[in-house]
Design an enzyme around this catalytic site. Structure first.
Site, PDB file in Angstrom:
ATOM      1  N   ARG A  73     -22.094  11.472  -3.881  1.00  7.55           N
ATOM      2  CA  ARG A  73     -22.234  12.153  -2.762  1.00  7.55           C
ATOM      3  C   ARG A  73     -21.405  13.448  -2.744  1.00  7.55           C
ATOM      4  O   ARG A  73     -21.854  14.589  -2.164  1.00  7.55           O
ATOM      5  CB  ARG A  73     -21.669  11.258  -1.617  1.00  7.55           C
ATOM      6  CG  ARG A  73     -20.289  10.845  -1.813  1.00  7.55           C
ATOM      7  CD  ARG A  73     -19.873   9.784  -0.706  1.00  7.55           C
ATOM      8  NE  ARG A  73     -20.320   8.602  -1.266  1.00  7.55           N
ATOM      9  CZ  ARG A  73     -20.114   7.401  -0.780  1.00  7.55           C
ATOM     10  NH1 ARG A  73     -19.495   7.235   0.501  1.00  7.55           N
ATOM     11  NH2 ARG A  73     -20.479   6.173  -1.247  1.00  7.55           N
ATOM     12  N   LYS A  84     -13.718   2.928 -13.850  1.00  6.90           N
ATOM     13  CA  LYS A  84     -14.418   1.697 -13.807  1.00  6.90           C
ATOM     14  C   LYS A  84     -14.042   0.727 -14.948  1.00  6.90           C
ATOM     15  O   LYS A  84     -14.199   1.110 -16.104  1.00  6.90           O
ATOM     16  CB  LYS A  84     -16.086   2.155 -14.069  1.00  6.90           C
ATOM     17  CG  LYS A  84     -16.717   2.679 -13.105  1.00  6.90           C
ATOM     18  CD  LYS A  84     -18.373   2.886 -13.436  1.00  6.90           C
ATOM     19  CE  LYS A  84     -19.041   3.831 -12.239  1.00  6.90           C
ATOM     20  NZ  LYS A  84     -19.243   3.049 -10.999  1.00  6.90           N
TER      21      LYS A  84
END
Length: 518
Positions: free
Chosen positions: A353, A278
């Site tokens: 996930r 990020k």
């Protein structure tokens, strides 16, 4: 007041003139409702104040008056309640603002007054929860700055019925205890709530209760049983204080089990993005990526307090840090999931996930032999859900069997009633197609390489991935063993940063599955 969680004692009150309280906070929309509840002196004081301040019904005001023993009357107007878009959150918001104003005025023992009306069925309880939200003290403050460990000594809860106020206090204490656990885990910094510390906190919270806690901490075992989770944990596992944990919780209510819930929470203690790092200043706040797992723990705290009958709940908190380094997983890797599905990594920043899919598969295996099972994943999963619905709403997506039960609609209705709102999204064939393997190497593609907020159906497709990677696709409505499954994306509703987590979605979940059994 508990020395551990900062929750002030709630005191039932039938007399607004009780001298033990050092301020009175009134939450309502009209002065007439004060009259209707035989609170004439308070009504007269507000009417007198209104002569000099035409904004009295728009903003919280502090009135110096002899109408109450403390001479501190805080009027916290809800605003209109009868427009198409008004909902019970008007009471929550007004109570939160009113109590904050009382604290600013120096109150340590305020009395909360919500004149009884027929606007919303749960307005009284929601008002109390709004008040308690303003009184939460972060865990690090309670631990490190004892002088600030609480904001109030006690709070009085006024009602015109002793039985009703007692019942309301029992429920409020249980729900707020759950929200405190959720906030403690979800909001604390990435070192205080690194995975091993989360495990210790959970074990301490549930020590001596009806909740069974077991922790999987062996790194080799985690890699073997949960290979997708193990990939995310790979870099962090090299640092002992950051090593992953999968925490299991179990509650079995009194009597014959009529319903079994299985909850998997995303517990990413810090999300650097991994190799797909990020960049550009968007990493700050990523300690809040554990709010899904925090919600699982908070829900179990409510269970431990309310002890619903006929309900069994199994929870799993997938606690992991998505670190970056020479041992981190990278895009293009192909990893075989617990369900035997070959997953190609598309982007390491889609770690949530990955962390949940194998744990979901594990609980799926248990659900096949459970009584009336229902599975859930709860996660701060996508920026797309915020783009789609805003910052105040959880999204829920049902698979076919859950949709046949109207599960999303029932949870949404419970959330609307209790100020924990949901929006319903729908899984479509496009979502499954999006994740189908693009070559003969893999069965499933984990993610594309664009931010979810820039991807069409960016919060719907991850639910399809979880179904595919966990093997739940074999248990749809066309199966002889259908399993209802719902995915909850709480990236928006979990709360602002900077700020305090909201505790969503545990109030709605408790209203749907717990309160009716107590």
């Amino acid at each position: 007041m508990s020395a551990n969680n900062g929750l002030p004692k709630l005191i039932p009150c039938l007399d607004i003139n009780d001298p033990q309280f050092d301020g009175v906070v009134v939450v309502t929309d009209t002065v007439q409702k004060l009259v209707d509840n035989k609170l004439d002196k308070v009504a007269a004081a507000v009417q007198e104040y209104a002569k000099v301040d035409s904004a009295f019904n728009k903003d919280v005001v502090l009135i110096n008056t002899d109408a109450v023993p403390s001479k501190r009357l805080i009027f916290a107007p809800t605003g209109p309640l009868n427009r198409d878009y008004d909902d019970v959150r008007r009471f929550y918001d007004a109570a939160e603002k009113g109590i904050k104003r009382a604290l600013q005025a120096g109150c340590k023992k305020p009395l909360l007054v919500r004149p009884v009306d027929n606007s919303f069925p749960k307005a009284g309880s929601v008002t109390t929860l709004g008040c308690l939200s303003a009184l939460y003290v972060p865990l690090e403050i309670r631990e490190d700055v004892p002088s600030r460990a609480s904001k109030a000594e006690a709070v009085g809860i006024w009602c015109n019925s002793e039985e009703r106020v007692q019942q309301g206090i029992v429920l409020a204490n249980a729900v707020e205890a759950g929200r405190i656990v959720t906030r403690d885990i979800g909001g604390s910094d990435p070192e205080r709530m690194a995975a091993p510390n989360v495990a210790k906190y959970v074990e301490e919270v549930f020590k001596g209760t009806c909740i069974k806690v077991s922790v999987k901490s062996d790194q080799d075992q985690l890699n073997k049983e949960y290979p997708l989770y193990g990939a995310v944990n790979r870099a962090a596992s090299q640092v002992s204080r950051h090593q992953g944990r999968v925490i299991f919780l179990e509650y079995t209510g009194e009597g014959n089990t009529e319903k079994t819930l299985f909850l998997v929470g995303k517990g990413v203690t810090y999300d650097t993005g991994g190799a797909d790092i990020k960049a550009g200043g968007v990493m700050a706040g990523m300690h809040r990526d554990k709010c899904g797992a925090a919600a699982v723990a908070g829900f179990f705290k409510i269970l431990s307090e309310m002890k619903p009958k006929g309900l069994k709940v199994v929870g799993a908190m997938a606690m992991v840090r998505n670190s970056v380094g020479s041992n981190c997983y990278v895009a293009d890797e192909i990893i075989t999931s617990r369900a035997g599905v070959r997953v190609r990594v598309g982007n390491t920043d889609a770690e949530g996930r990955m962390a949940m899919a194998d744990v979901l598969c594990h609980l799926k295996e248990q659900a096949l032999s459970a009584v009336n099972p229902q599975l859930f994943t709860i996660a701060t999963l996508t920026g797309h859900v915020i783009r789609a619905y805003g910052e105040n709403y959880s999204a829920i997506l049902d698979n076919g069997p859950a949709r046949n039960m109207n599960n999303a609609q029932e949870i949404q209705a419970a959330g609307d009633e209790w100020a924990d709102p949901f929006e319903i999204s729908t899984l479509r064939r496009d979502d499954y197609d999006f994740h189908r393997g693009k070559s003969e190497y893999e069965d499933v593609l984990q993610c594309n390489n664009s931010p979810s907020s820039a991807t069409a159906r960016g919060h719907q497709t991850p639910a399809a991935f979880l179904i595919e990677a966990s093997g739940l696709e074999k248990h749809g409505k066309d199966s002889d063993k259908p399993l209802p499954y719902s995915h909850l994306d709480i990236a928006g509703s979990s709360g602002p940063f900077p700020g305090v987590p909201t505790g969503a979605p545990i109030v709605a979940m408790a209203a749907r599955f717990v309160f009716p059994r107590c």
